[in-house]
Each structure stands twice: as structure tokens, then as C-alpha cells.
Enzyme design. Structure first.
Site, PDB file in Angstrom:
ATOM      1  N   HIS A  38       0.848  -1.195   0.000  1.00 38.49           N
ATOM      2  CA  HIS A  38       0.000   0.000   0.000  1.00 38.49           C
ATOM      3  C   HIS A  38       0.877   1.236   0.000  1.00 38.49           C
ATOM      4  O   HIS A  38       2.049   1.192   0.403  1.00 38.49           O
ATOM      5  CB  HIS A  38      -0.918   0.028   1.229  1.00 38.49           C
ATOM      6  CG  HIS A  38      -2.058  -0.929   1.163  1.00 38.49           C
ATOM      7  ND1 HIS A  38      -3.094  -0.807   0.256  1.00 38.49           N
ATOM      8  CD2 HIS A  38      -2.334  -2.036   1.897  1.00 38.49           C
ATOM      9  CE1 HIS A  38      -3.953  -1.799   0.436  1.00 38.49           C
ATOM     10  NE2 HIS A  38      -3.518  -2.559   1.420  1.00 38.49           N
ATOM     11  N   GLU A 110      -9.168   2.913  -2.667  1.00 39.26           N
ATOM     12  CA  GLU A 110      -9.249   3.912  -3.727  1.00 39.26           C
ATOM     13  C   GLU A 110      -8.507   5.199  -3.371  1.00 39.26           C
ATOM     14  O   GLU A 110      -7.906   5.850  -4.239  1.00 39.26           O
ATOM     15  CB  GLU A 110     -10.711   4.225  -4.045  1.00 39.26           C
ATOM     16  CG  GLU A 110     -10.894   5.162  -5.219  1.00 39.26           C
ATOM     17  CD  GLU A 110     -12.347   5.343  -5.609  1.00 39.26           C
ATOM     18  OE1 GLU A 110     -12.596   5.983  -6.641  1.00 39.26           O
ATOM     19  OE2 GLU A 110     -13.224   4.829  -4.885  1.00 39.26           O
TER      20      GLU A 110
END
Length: 308
Positions: A38, A110
Site C-alpha cells: 500500500h 481507492e
């Protein structure tokens, strides 16, 4: 039962901080060091160093460790083209002497895509299916031959399919809670299926879906390793457990329900229950990367009670 350490560096961790955890992982006898893939902190709080790139990190750890396996739980198909991903993973596999594993998923966060200008298409499962086919196809193509692929999302023409990884094949991890499409992908491509932070009591059903998909695909279900990931917070006594829960911003009562949390005896019992449900490998999500005593406690007092 295998025990692997799983970190979330997007919460803010430098390479040196991750290296300290990886070295402790290796020294204490754990099986592997995995990290998330991430680029943005989740939730409020000090972002610290900020994010680090997963495969850059693993390349460094490939040279700075010698035994533990290294991988992602999981890389997102939105971050890298499959041909580039296949090269990166094969290279890190060579750098580590054959210790790499690839976890691959559709991605879901997102906000991080918006923060760093990464496209985030609303439908991504097709991307995952094609990426799995491409990366495994590139790795398995015989040296001297070429690989081509034509799909809805990607086209490869006469790729030399190089470099080759050390491992043949590189272990591929697929995970999720879907009832049909994800199990079908696991049956086709995975060496391991992971149940990520499963709700209590749901693990047997998730594993059974994969086993059924394997039979339908004509594959022996026992060829797949069945694993689960859960947050870790263990104390030698109640006071130290409560302190560790507070350090990661979680309530003790909630952690006891949803994680491997509590005193040593409680966590041993929880792990035993997971094993009875078919879990062969556990990813221990460590959220406080500075608390290396936590890993030491688990290695000394929890793992030995589970035996082989």
C-alpha cells in the site's frame, strides 16, 4: 503450523525499521516476513516516515536476510503491469536465493490511488485473472522460447520471458472471502489460499469453497496450503496485553473477538482452534513495529506450545 510475521508499513515505517523486524523474524525462528503493498496510511495519526514500496523493500531484505521467506500480502494488480511484475518478482527471487512468494489481489483502497495518481478501474477481477495467467506463464516458459498472450486487458507479443526465477514455480498466494470466483482462481493458479481477517466461524466454509473448486478444476485440493491472517496482540499477563492493545489503538474486548489477542494461554488456545479448522499457516499481523519484545514473547511462549 507455520508462523509468519506480517507488517503494514504504509502506516509509516522506514526500510531500517522494517529491517529490524525482519531480522528479529529470522533470529526468532519464524517462517517468513511479509508486508502489505500500500502507498497511503489508513486512518488518522502521524504518518511518520510515510510509505515504502513493497518490492523495493523485499529486494533489500533479500540481501539483508538469509533464511526467511519474503512476500506480499498482497500486491495490487493496479500498481504494476504484469510483465514488469514478473520481472521484479523473479529478480528479487534470484537476489534472495529462491525465497520469494507473490501474493496478488485486486486492490481496494481507492484513496491511495487518488493520492498518487494511480488509475483505479471499478472492475478489477479480470485484471487479476489475466495478471495471474501472465506472470505464471512468463515464469514457466522454457528458456529460449517466447511467451505471447492476448486478453481483454493485456497483450504480450513474443516476450523472451526473462529473467527466470530461482524457484520453479514461485509460490503464488490468492486470498479473499468470495464464494466462487476467488476459489476458482486459487484452484487454477495458487499454491496457497489465504483467509484474510476472517469473521469468527467462517474459515471452514472459505476453505471448503477452494477445495470444491479444486475438484471441479481437476486438481488435488491438498496441493494448496490453507492459511489465515489475523492481528496479533499478546501479553504475558492481562496488563501487558491491555498495553499492547492500546499501543495499536484497539479495544481489548474487540481484539479478543477479532484477533489473536489476549494472554499467552488464550492465544495458544485460539491458534489451536484455527488449526482444528484447517489452518496450516498463520500470518501474525504486527502493527507496532517497534515492539520487538512482542515477537520474542510469541516465539518463546506461544509457538512452542503448538508443536508440529
Amino acid at each position: 503450523m507455520d508462523f509468519r510475521i506480517f507488517t503494514e508499513p504504509q502506516q509509516g515505517a522506514s526500510y531500517d525499521e522494517l529491517l529490524a523486524v525482519a531480522k528479529a523474524t529470522e533470529d526468532l525462528g519464524f517462517d517468513a516476513f511479509f508486508r502489505s503493498d500500500h502507498y497511503l496510511r489508513m486512518g488518522d495519526g502521524d504518518p511518520g516516515y510515510g510509505p515504502t514500496d513493497a518490492w523495493t523493500t523485499l529486494a533489500g531484505l533479500a540481501r539483508d536476510t538469509s533464511r526467511i521467506r519474503l512476500g506480499t500480502l498482497v500486491s495490487s494488480v493496479t500498481y504494476r503491469y504484469p510483465g514488469i511484475l514478473a520481472i521484479q518478482v523473479a529478480q528479487v527471487d534470484a537476489m534472495s536465493g529462491g525465497r520469494v512468494e507473490l501474493g496478488l489481489g485486486t486492490g481496494w483502497f481507492e484513496a491511495e490511488h487518488k493520492a498518487y495518481g494511480i488509475p483505479f478501474p471499478p472492475k478489477r477481477f479480470g485484471l487479476l485473472e489475466e495478471q495471474l495467467e501472465i506472470v505464471t506463464g512468463l515464469w514457466s516458459t522454457e528458456r529460449g522460447e517466447t511467451y505471447s498472450f492476448s486478453g481483454e486487458h493485456y497483450t504480450l507479443e513474443n516476450s523472451p520471458a526473462l529473467p527466470k526465477p530461482v524457484q520453479s514455480p514461485i509460490p503464488v498466494l490468492v486470498g479473499g472471502k468470495g464464494a466462487s470466483r476467488t476459489p476458482a482462481l486459487a484452484a487454477r493458479f495458487a499454491t496457497e489460499f489465504n483467509a484474510p481477517f476472517p469473521d469468527p466461524g467462517t474459515i471452514p466454509g472459505l476453505f471448503e469453497n477452494v477445495r470444491r473448486a479444486c475438484v471441479e478444476f481437476g486438481r488435488d485440493p491438498d496441493e494448496i496450503v490453507y492459511s489465515a491472517a489475523q492481528v496479533l496482540a499478546v501479553g504475558s499477563d492481562e496488563a501487558s496485553f491491555v498495553k499492547r492493545a492500546a499501543a495499536i489503538g484497539r479495544e481489548p474486548a474487540e481484539l479478543r473477538v477479532n484477533g489473536l489477542a489476549g494472554t499467552v494461554s488464550e492465544v495458544v488456545d485460539k491458534l489451536g482452534a484455527l488449526r482444528e479448522q484447517g489452518v496450516e499457516r498463520v500470518y501474525l499481523q504486527v502493527l507496532d513495529l517497534h515492539d520487538l519484545d512482542h515477537l520474542d514473547l510469541v516465539a518463546r511462549e506461544v509457538v512452542p506450545q503448538l508443536g508440529e
